[in-house]
Enzyme design. Structure first.
Site, mmCIF file in Angstrom:
data_model
loop_
_atom_site.group_PDB
_atom_site.id
_atom_site.type_symbol
_atom_site.label_atom_id
_atom_site.label_comp_id
_atom_site.label_asym_id
_atom_site.label_seq_id
_atom_site.Cartn_x
_atom_site.Cartn_y
_atom_site.Cartn_z
ATOM 1 N N ARG A 12 38.712 32.572 59.496
ATOM 2 C CA ARG A 12 39.646 32.235 58.411
ATOM 3 C C ARG A 12 38.890 31.984 57.109
ATOM 4 O O ARG A 12 38.913 32.792 56.182
ATOM 5 C CB ARG A 12 40.489 31.018 58.802
ATOM 6 N N ASP A 13 38.189 30.869 57.027
ATOM 7 C CA ASP A 13 37.528 30.483 55.781
ATOM 8 C C ASP A 13 36.442 31.481 55.405
ATOM 9 O O ASP A 13 36.202 31.761 54.227
ATOM 10 C CB ASP A 13 36.928 29.085 55.934
ATOM 11 N N CYS A 235 36.558 29.333 48.869
ATOM 12 C CA CYS A 235 37.976 29.355 48.504
ATOM 13 C C CYS A 235 38.198 30.320 47.351
ATOM 14 O O CYS A 235 37.598 30.156 46.279
ATOM 15 C CB CYS A 235 38.445 27.953 48.114
#
Length: 301
Positions: A12-13, A235
């Site tokens: 995911r990240d 992010c």
């Protein structure tokens, strides 16, 4: 029971900020290898609009696949009730909600203020979710590339609010601003406020302090850590945010200290090979896989 619990967040990240997309079949092979290495918790994707993060377009399929792996807690991220509902439908065991302590980052990341996001998570907690664990992750808890300094009081206040209805709370150094003294101070303050509800630590290695910060958190009683294979991560909505603390190095650090993680380093390195083959043009980091294990090293059993 292992002394240290590691949640692999690379699928995911790690992949959400990668410049190259990993094919769905490769994701499945990678996640299978991570599970075979002994990782018992894997964050496999996020339920966000694909137009915003194309790498997460197949998250539903990946969650359903990961559910077939034995003894693996399948984690997904959701930013709102719609994402939470999709995560439940796909079969996620645990859903993490990012609640930024920085107003500027929060508005950039989820289009809500921190307090509005807390209320969104409250709505999700009130939505029927039998058997699904909810984690509130206080992001930018140690600073923000957009806002700069994030007051400790804001972190404590948000963590306390989330603890009212979340199963667990984590603190995240989203942009790699934390230092060990700060980590000890803030984790100590939050633990005094919410006790055992404070579970996890999520560090980025932007300035090379990821492992030092993880050790500082360990010394404050933290036993649950997020990490990303190869140091992938960041992010998309936080300028300057780079990779997570490296799974291979984190596991080696704790194992070399005599603390069990339940993770087989040789199998972990084999999973890394799948990652490298699947996105060969993406920079992959890690000291331990390159240097190799020390002569005579024996993992803690």
């Amino acid at each position: 029971m292992p002394d240290i619990h590691v949640c692999e967040v690379g699928p995911r990240d790690g992949l959400q900020n990668a410049k190259h997309l990993m094919p769905t079949a490769a994701k499945k092979a990678w996640i299978s290898a991570l599970a075979a290495a002994g990782l018992k918790e894997i964050e496999v994707g996020s339920f966000v609009p694909p137009k915003l993060i194309p790498a997460m377009a197949d998250t539903g399929e990946i969650v359903r696949f990961a559910r077939t792996l034995p003894n693996v807690t399948v984690v997904a991220l959701a930013p709102n009730l719609k994402g939470f509902q999709r995560a439940i439908e796909a079969g996620a065991h645990k859903v993490t909600f990012p609640v930024s302590a920085s107003r500027q980052h929060s508005e950039s990341n989820v289009r809500m203020t921190p307090d509005q996001m807390v209320e969104e998570v409250r709505r999700c907690a009130q939505h029927p979710h039998p058997g699904v664990e909810i984690e509130g992750a206080v992001s930018t808890a140690f600073g923000c590339t957009m806002q700069g300094v994030v007051p400790d009081d804001d972190v404590v206040r948000i963590a306390a609010a989330l603890a009212q209805f979340c199963d667990g709370v984590a603190l995240a150094d989203t942009v790699g601003y934390a230092n060990p003294a700060q980590v000890k101070r803030i984790f100590s303050r939050v633990r005094r406020e919410i006790g055992s509800k404070l579970e996890g630590a999520h560090f980025h290695n932007t300035r090379g302090l990821g492992l030092a910060n993880a050790l500082a958190a360990y010394e404050e009683g933290v036993r649950h850590f997020d990490s990303s294979m190869g140091g992938l991560g960041g992010c998309p909505f936080a300028p300057g945010a780079s990779g997570n603390v490296i799974t291979e190095d984190l596991v080696f650090m704790f194992e070399s200290m005599g603390l069990s993680t339940g993770i087989d380093l040789d199998r972990l390195f084999a999973a890394r090979e799948i990652l490298v083959r699947s996105i060969p043009d993406e920079p992959i980091y890690g000291h331990t896989p390159v240097a190799g294990l020390p002569k005579g090293f024996s993992a803690h059993v």
